[in-house]
Design a protein around this motif. Structure first.
Motif, PDB file in Angstrom:
ATOM      1  N   LYS A  20       0.852  -1.202   0.000  1.00 38.38           N
ATOM      2  CA  LYS A  20       0.000   0.000   0.000  1.00 38.38           C
ATOM      3  C   LYS A  20       0.884   1.247   0.000  1.00 38.38           C
ATOM      4  N   LYS A  21       0.580   2.169  -0.921  1.00 40.43           N
ATOM      5  CA  LYS A  21       1.316   3.428  -0.982  1.00 40.43           C
ATOM      6  C   LYS A  21       0.966   4.271   0.240  1.00 40.43           C
ATOM      7  N   MET A  22       1.970   4.619   1.022  1.00 37.36           N
ATOM      8  CA  MET A  22       1.755   5.374   2.252  1.00 37.36           C
ATOM      9  C   MET A  22       1.900   6.881   2.032  1.00 37.36           C
ATOM     10  N   ASN A  43       6.389   4.806  12.747  1.00 38.55           N
ATOM     11  CA  ASN A  43       7.524   3.890  12.847  1.00 38.55           C
ATOM     12  C   ASN A  43       7.156   2.546  12.248  1.00 38.55           C
ATOM     13  N   GLY A  44       8.101   1.909  11.565  1.00 37.77           N
ATOM     14  CA  GLY A  44       7.849   0.606  10.965  1.00 37.77           C
ATOM     15  C   GLY A  44       8.818   0.323   9.840  1.00 37.77           C
ATOM     16  N   VAL A  45       8.526  -0.730   9.095  1.00 31.87           N
ATOM     17  CA  VAL A  45       9.351  -1.161   7.969  1.00 31.87           C
ATOM     18  C   VAL A  45       8.617  -0.785   6.679  1.00 31.87           C
ATOM     19  N   TYR A  46       9.335  -0.194   5.743  1.00 32.86           N
ATOM     20  CA  TYR A  46       8.742   0.288   4.493  1.00 32.86           C
ATOM     21  C   TYR A  46       9.627  -0.074   3.314  1.00 32.86           C
ATOM     22  N   LEU A  47       9.029  -0.063   2.141  1.00 31.80           N
ATOM     23  CA  LEU A  47       9.779  -0.094   0.894  1.00 31.80           C
ATOM     24  C   LEU A  47       9.800   1.336   0.382  1.00 31.80           C
ATOM     25  N   MET A  48      10.978   1.846   0.130  1.00 34.03           N
ATOM     26  CA  MET A  48      11.140   3.208  -0.357  1.00 34.03           C
ATOM     27  C   MET A  48      11.592   3.143  -1.808  1.00 34.03           C
ATOM     28  N   LYS A  49      10.834   3.767  -2.683  1.00 37.97           N
ATOM     29  CA  LYS A  49      11.189   3.794  -4.105  1.00 37.97           C
ATOM     30  C   LYS A  49      11.634   5.203  -4.455  1.00 37.97           C
ATOM     31  N   LEU A  50      12.820   5.307  -5.031  1.00 34.72           N
ATOM     32  CA  LEU A  50      13.359   6.567  -5.511  1.00 34.72           C
ATOM     33  C   LEU A  50      13.310   6.547  -7.030  1.00 34.72           C
ATOM     34  N   ILE A  51      12.656   7.537  -7.610  1.00 32.06           N
ATOM     35  CA  ILE A  51      12.609   7.674  -9.062  1.00 32.06           C
ATOM     36  C   ILE A  51      13.437   8.904  -9.410  1.00 32.06           C
ATOM     37  N   TYR A  52      14.517   8.656 -10.140  1.00 35.63           N
ATOM     38  CA  TYR A  52      15.452   9.731 -10.445  1.00 35.63           C
ATOM     39  C   TYR A  52      16.048   9.516 -11.831  1.00 35.63           C
ATOM     40  N   ASN A  53      15.960  10.547 -12.642  1.00 39.57           N
ATOM     41  CA  ASN A  53      16.600  10.533 -13.956  1.00 39.57           C
ATOM     42  C   ASN A  53      16.161   9.336 -14.802  1.00 39.57           C
ATOM     43  N   GLY A  54      14.861   9.002 -14.726  1.00 38.69           N
ATOM     44  CA  GLY A  54      14.319   7.911 -15.525  1.00 38.69           C
ATOM     45  C   GLY A  54      14.590   6.519 -14.974  1.00 38.69           C
ATOM     46  N   GLN A  55      15.207   6.426 -13.809  1.00 41.81           N
ATOM     47  CA  GLN A  55      15.511   5.132 -13.210  1.00 41.81           C
ATOM     48  C   GLN A  55      14.787   4.993 -11.877  1.00 41.81           C
ATOM     49  N   GLU A  56      14.512   3.754 -11.494  1.00 36.94           N
ATOM     50  CA  GLU A  56      13.851   3.474 -10.225  1.00 36.94           C
ATOM     51  C   GLU A  56      14.761   2.613  -9.356  1.00 36.94           C
ATOM     52  N   PHE A  57      14.856   2.985  -8.088  1.00 35.63           N
ATOM     53  CA  PHE A  57      15.631   2.246  -7.094  1.00 35.63           C
ATOM     54  C   PHE A  57      14.706   1.956  -5.924  1.00 35.63           C
ATOM     55  N   THR A  58      14.696   0.740  -5.439  1.00 37.54           N
ATOM     56  CA  THR A  58      13.851   0.365  -4.306  1.00 37.54           C
ATOM     57  C   THR A  58      14.737  -0.182  -3.190  1.00 37.54           C
ATOM     58  N   GLN A  59      14.429   0.251  -1.966  1.00 38.67           N
ATOM     59  CA  GLN A  59      15.220  -0.134  -0.806  1.00 38.67           C
ATOM     60  C   GLN A  59      14.277  -0.332   0.382  1.00 38.67           C
ATOM     61  N   LYS A  60      14.523  -1.369   1.177  1.00 36.79           N
ATOM     62  CA  LYS A  60      13.770  -1.554   2.412  1.00 36.79           C
ATOM     63  C   LYS A  60      14.380  -0.651   3.472  1.00 36.79           C
ATOM     64  N   VAL A  61      13.531   0.101   4.190  1.00 32.49           N
ATOM     65  CA  VAL A  61      13.998   1.006   5.231  1.00 32.49           C
ATOM     66  C   VAL A  61      13.212   0.761   6.511  1.00 32.49           C
ATOM     67  N   ILE A  62      13.843   1.054   7.636  1.00 28.32           N
ATOM     68  CA  ILE A  62      13.197   0.930   8.940  1.00 28.32           C
ATOM     69  C   ILE A  62      13.176   2.310   9.568  1.00 28.32           C
ATOM     70  N   LYS A  63      11.988   2.789   9.913  1.00 29.74           N
ATOM     71  CA  LYS A  63      11.855   4.058  10.614  1.00 29.74           C
ATOM     72  C   LYS A  63      11.626   3.770  12.085  1.00 29.74           C
ATOM     73  N   LYS A  64      12.498   4.325  12.932  1.00 26.93           N
ATOM     74  CA  LYS A  64      12.396   4.124  14.379  1.00 26.93           C
ATOM     75  C   LYS A  64      11.919   5.377  15.053  1.00 26.93           C
TER      76      LYS A  64
END
Length: 64
Positions: A20-22, A43-64
């Protein structure tokens, strides 16, 4: 997390682990760095997607 010289605009999207998009917002990369401060996101665990210069990067992040 993400390597390379960043300059210009980027979009950052946070998803919960159920897919779900937060939240999403535009970022302005300056001096090769992106600063992220998102106090509204619980706080929790999320998937963060960065869209930059036509490319997509996805990273799991933890917010405390």
């Amino acid at each position: 997390m993400f390597a390379g010289n960043l300059e210009g605009e980027a979009e950052l999207i946070f998803y919960n682990l159920a897919g779900k998009k937060m939240d999403s917002f535009k970022l302005d990369a300056r001096n090769g760095k992106l600063s992220i401060d998102h106090p509204q996101l619980p706080n929790g665990v999320y998937l963060m997607k960065l869209i930059y210069n036509g490319q997509e990067f996805t990273q799991k992040v933890i917010k405390k």
